[in-house]
Design an enzyme around this catalytic site. Structure first.
Site, PDB file in Angstrom:
ATOM      1  N   LYS A 151      -1.302  -5.092   8.045  1.00  0.00           N
ATOM      2  CA  LYS A 151      -2.811  -6.179   7.206  1.00  0.00           C
ATOM      3  C   LYS A 151      -2.114  -7.226   7.274  1.00  0.00           C
ATOM      4  O   LYS A 151      -0.554  -7.005   7.429  1.00  0.00           O
ATOM      5  CB  LYS A 151      -3.193  -5.107   5.851  1.00  0.00           C
ATOM      6  CG  LYS A 151      -1.243  -4.815   5.553  1.00  0.00           C
ATOM      7  CD  LYS A 151      -1.723  -5.567   3.465  1.00  0.00           C
ATOM      8  CE  LYS A 151      -0.418  -5.612   2.511  1.00  0.00           C
ATOM      9  NZ  LYS A 151      -0.023  -6.869   2.797  1.00  0.00           N
ATOM     10  N   HIS A 154       0.779   0.652   3.706  1.00  0.00           N
ATOM     11  CA  HIS A 154       2.011   1.359   4.188  1.00  0.00           C
ATOM     12  C   HIS A 154       1.477   2.214   2.656  1.00  0.00           C
ATOM     13  O   HIS A 154       2.669   2.642   2.173  1.00  0.00           O
ATOM     14  CB  HIS A 154       3.511   0.929   3.743  1.00  0.00           C
ATOM     15  CG  HIS A 154       3.522   0.233   2.558  1.00  0.00           C
ATOM     16  ND1 HIS A 154       3.063  -1.425   2.392  1.00  0.00           N
ATOM     17  CD2 HIS A 154       4.424  -0.352   1.721  1.00  0.00           C
ATOM     18  CE1 HIS A 154       3.594  -1.567   0.784  1.00  0.00           C
ATOM     19  NE2 HIS A 154       4.326  -1.148   0.589  1.00  0.00           N
ATOM     20  N   LYS A 175       2.948   6.855   1.102  1.00  0.00           N
ATOM     21  CA  LYS A 175       3.940   6.729  -0.891  1.00  0.00           C
ATOM     22  C   LYS A 175       3.494   8.532  -0.914  1.00  0.00           C
ATOM     23  O   LYS A 175       3.063   8.401  -1.103  1.00  0.00           O
ATOM     24  CB  LYS A 175       3.917   5.958  -1.192  1.00  0.00           C
ATOM     25  CG  LYS A 175       4.283   4.608  -1.158  1.00  0.00           C
ATOM     26  CD  LYS A 175       4.453   3.712  -2.136  1.00  0.00           C
ATOM     27  CE  LYS A 175       4.850   2.268  -2.135  1.00  0.00           C
ATOM     28  NZ  LYS A 175       5.646   1.912  -1.788  1.00  0.00           N
ATOM     29  N   HIS A 235      -3.890  -2.007  -0.669  1.00  0.00           N
ATOM     30  CA  HIS A 235      -3.259  -1.156  -1.142  1.00  0.00           C
ATOM     31  C   HIS A 235      -4.058  -0.836  -2.663  1.00  0.00           C
ATOM     32  O   HIS A 235      -3.987   0.785  -2.957  1.00  0.00           O
ATOM     33  CB  HIS A 235      -1.833  -1.482  -1.704  1.00  0.00           C
ATOM     34  CG  HIS A 235      -1.501  -1.668  -0.826  1.00  0.00           C
ATOM     35  ND1 HIS A 235      -1.433  -1.463   0.062  1.00  0.00           N
ATOM     36  CD2 HIS A 235      -0.219  -2.747  -0.979  1.00  0.00           C
ATOM     37  CE1 HIS A 235      -0.182  -1.984   1.104  1.00  0.00           C
ATOM     38  NE2 HIS A 235      -0.161  -2.854   0.354  1.00  0.00           N
TER      39      HIS A 235
END
Ligand code: BG6
Length: 506
Positions: A168, A198, A202, A260
């Site tokens: 992104k 990302h 996680k 996110h």
């Protein structure tokens, strides 16, 4: 039980090793590659999750030979890798390292890259399987893909793969995101494009799915009957550092909310997917994102801020406008908070509050599901005067785990009920360290395991949610100011205060 049953490759508990393949990183001298990507590649190799034939090629505008590049890779690994440096791992990995120097528009350099890829197939056994990681500003995505396609590098023979991995931001609004996708899919099949968010790599974010769908006790109360509101916070205590070129004009909402935070919202609010196959997961995420709507009064249901200079943790820090290379009149938001509602039966009337910012009180990302008060409590008001609302907090980082907050009787003769917490911490419950998000995502891209990569439609739905808010902000003056080390501007506190609620101080 036969050996075949014991080692069923579909068994997701077994570590899946990436097949023989090559990974080319464009922009390999940049921060992301140095601090995250190359260390992640090494950590994967150290954990035995890359095939010994794995090859890694750097592409950048440097006049380097292979051994200079090897030294560069080694120093980045020694500095940033999660696992210990192991000479044997390094030896195997370094034999597959190559470097191609050139600019992103240099046709000769792509010819050199093609010859490198062919040489690796021949000498390293990469089998025609190659992924191209574009760790470059988005304005170069089209140029790099165009050159890859023109050189035949995106063309695969049956049984081989060619993939493009992009980071992104995917556009800066809905229109530009669509144009970018159109440009990319005219060169590479949509199924071969892997978009990295990302946060989805996680462990704690993936654990959200385990918490919700592997247990019986959460899902029955995960709805408007029990949930008062949800707060999703991604706070950072750092400023923009040396990233002025990227950050200014983009700001907090475009940088992390569009991707996110809205992905966290989708995973928190979606229905149970029928499987964890990419398609099934995508359907549920898209369904919930398309039900998200913004309140009509954006002046009171959103807040944006910009940090001023001041003190943070005993250190004097510059304000955003005083950071290097930031124009003195920049209106870029370094803090953003928004209220969203979801128009479906599960979430009718439940506000989802999202906030993010730089230079806030501390670095923390969490999802807090805050429950309604019991409809009736057989205590007098004094007994429960210190009782808050029950909450389930998923601590994404840095102290990874979950907290449940509920009321308990204070020991003693009288009846007094006060909040207590019950904790699950990854560090206590498991002996293994969590892998870095990029380890997971690079390996998944190399194995073609796609559930964690957002699809274009999700990107578009996220911009559709954010665009009207960004337009409203652009038309309405400057961001509100906030001091470093605080939890954002007053307008963010008023946004919740008006409804009788308050942000958690994590
Ligand atoms: C990136 C943003 O996506 O996430 C950065 O561009 C931000 O601005 C970073 O600092 C934070 O990532 P993490 O994993 O440290 O929370």
């Amino acid at each position: 039980m036969s050996a075949q049953t014991l080692y069923d490759p579909r068994d997701r508990r077994l570590p899946i090793v990436a097949p023989p393949c090559g990974l080319v990183i464009f922009g390999v001298t940049g921060d992301l590659a140095r601090k995250k990507l190359m260390p992640a590649i090494y950590d994967l190799a150290n954990r035995g999750l890359l095939h010994p034939a794995f090859a890694f090629t750097g592409f950048a505008r440097r006049d380097w030979d292979r051994s200079t590049f090897e030294d560069f890779v080694r120093s980045s690994i020694e500095k940033y890798a999660r696992t210990d440096f192991n000479e044997r791992t390094w030896k195997t990995l370094s034999q597959g390292i190559r470097f191609v120097g050139g600019t992103f528009d240099d046709a000769q350099a792509y010819q050199k890259l093609r010859r490198t890829v062919e040489e690796l197939d021949e000498n390293r056994g990469t089998g025609g399987n190659h992924a191209f990681y574009l760790s470059v500003p988005p304005k170069y995505f089209g140029m790099v893909c165009n050159n890859l396609a023109n050189t035949g590098l995106t063309k695969k023979a049956p049984g081989q793969f060619r993939r493009v991995i992009i980071e992104k931001p995917f556009g800066h609004d809905l229109d530009s995101a669509k144009k970018l996708a159109h440009q990319l899919t005219s060169l590479v099949d949509e199924g071969d494009i892997f978009r990295i968010d990302h946060y989805l790599g996680k462990e704690t974010v993936q654990n959200l799915l385990a918490t919700r769908f592997a247990n019986t006790m959460f899902e029955p109360i995960w709805n408007a009957n029990y949930v008062d509101h949800v707060q999703i916070t991604m706070a950072e205590d750092i400023g923009i550092g040396s990233r002025a070129g990227y950050y200014d004009g983009i700001g907090a909402a475009r940088d992390v909310m569009q991707n996110h935070l809205l992905q966290l919202l989708a995973l928190t609010a979606m229905e149970e997917p029928s499987t964890f196959d990419p398609e099934d997961l995508r359907i549920e995420k898209e369904k919930v994102l398309s039900a998200v709507h913004i309140p009509t009064d954006l002046a009171t249901s959103t807040s944006r801020g910009q940090y001023t200079g001041g003190w943070q943790g005993g250190v004097k820090v510059a304000g955003y406008l005083q950071e290097d290379n930031i124009p003195a009149d920049s209106t870029t938001d370094t803090f953003a908070a928004i209220t969203l509602k979801i128009a479906n039966r599960r979430w009718a009337g439940v506000p989802f509050y999202l906030r993010t910012g730089k230079r806030l009180g501390k670095r923390v990302t969490e999802i807090a599901v805050v429950f309604k008060r019991a409809a009736h409590m057989p205590f007098d008001n004094v007994s429960t005067s210190e009782l808050g609302q029950n909450a389930l907090v998923i601590r994404v980082q840095p102290d990874e785990g979950m907290t449940i907050r509920f009321g308990a009787k204070v020991p003693g003769a009288g009846m007094q009920v006060r909040d207590v917490t019950m904790d699950f911490g990854y560090g206590h419950a498991f002996t293994e360290d969590s892998p870095e998000a990029y380890e997971k995502l690079i390996k998944d891209a190399l194995t073609g395991d796609a559930p964690l990569f957002p699809r274009q439609r999700e990107v578009e739905l996220s911009w559709k949610i954010l665009d009207p808010i960004l337009d409203f902000w652009a038309e309405n003056g400057r961001p509100d100011l906030y001091a470093p080390g605080t939890w954002g501007p007053d307008s963010a506190h008023q946004m919740l205060g008006r409804t009788g609620r308050a942000w958690r101080i994590p």
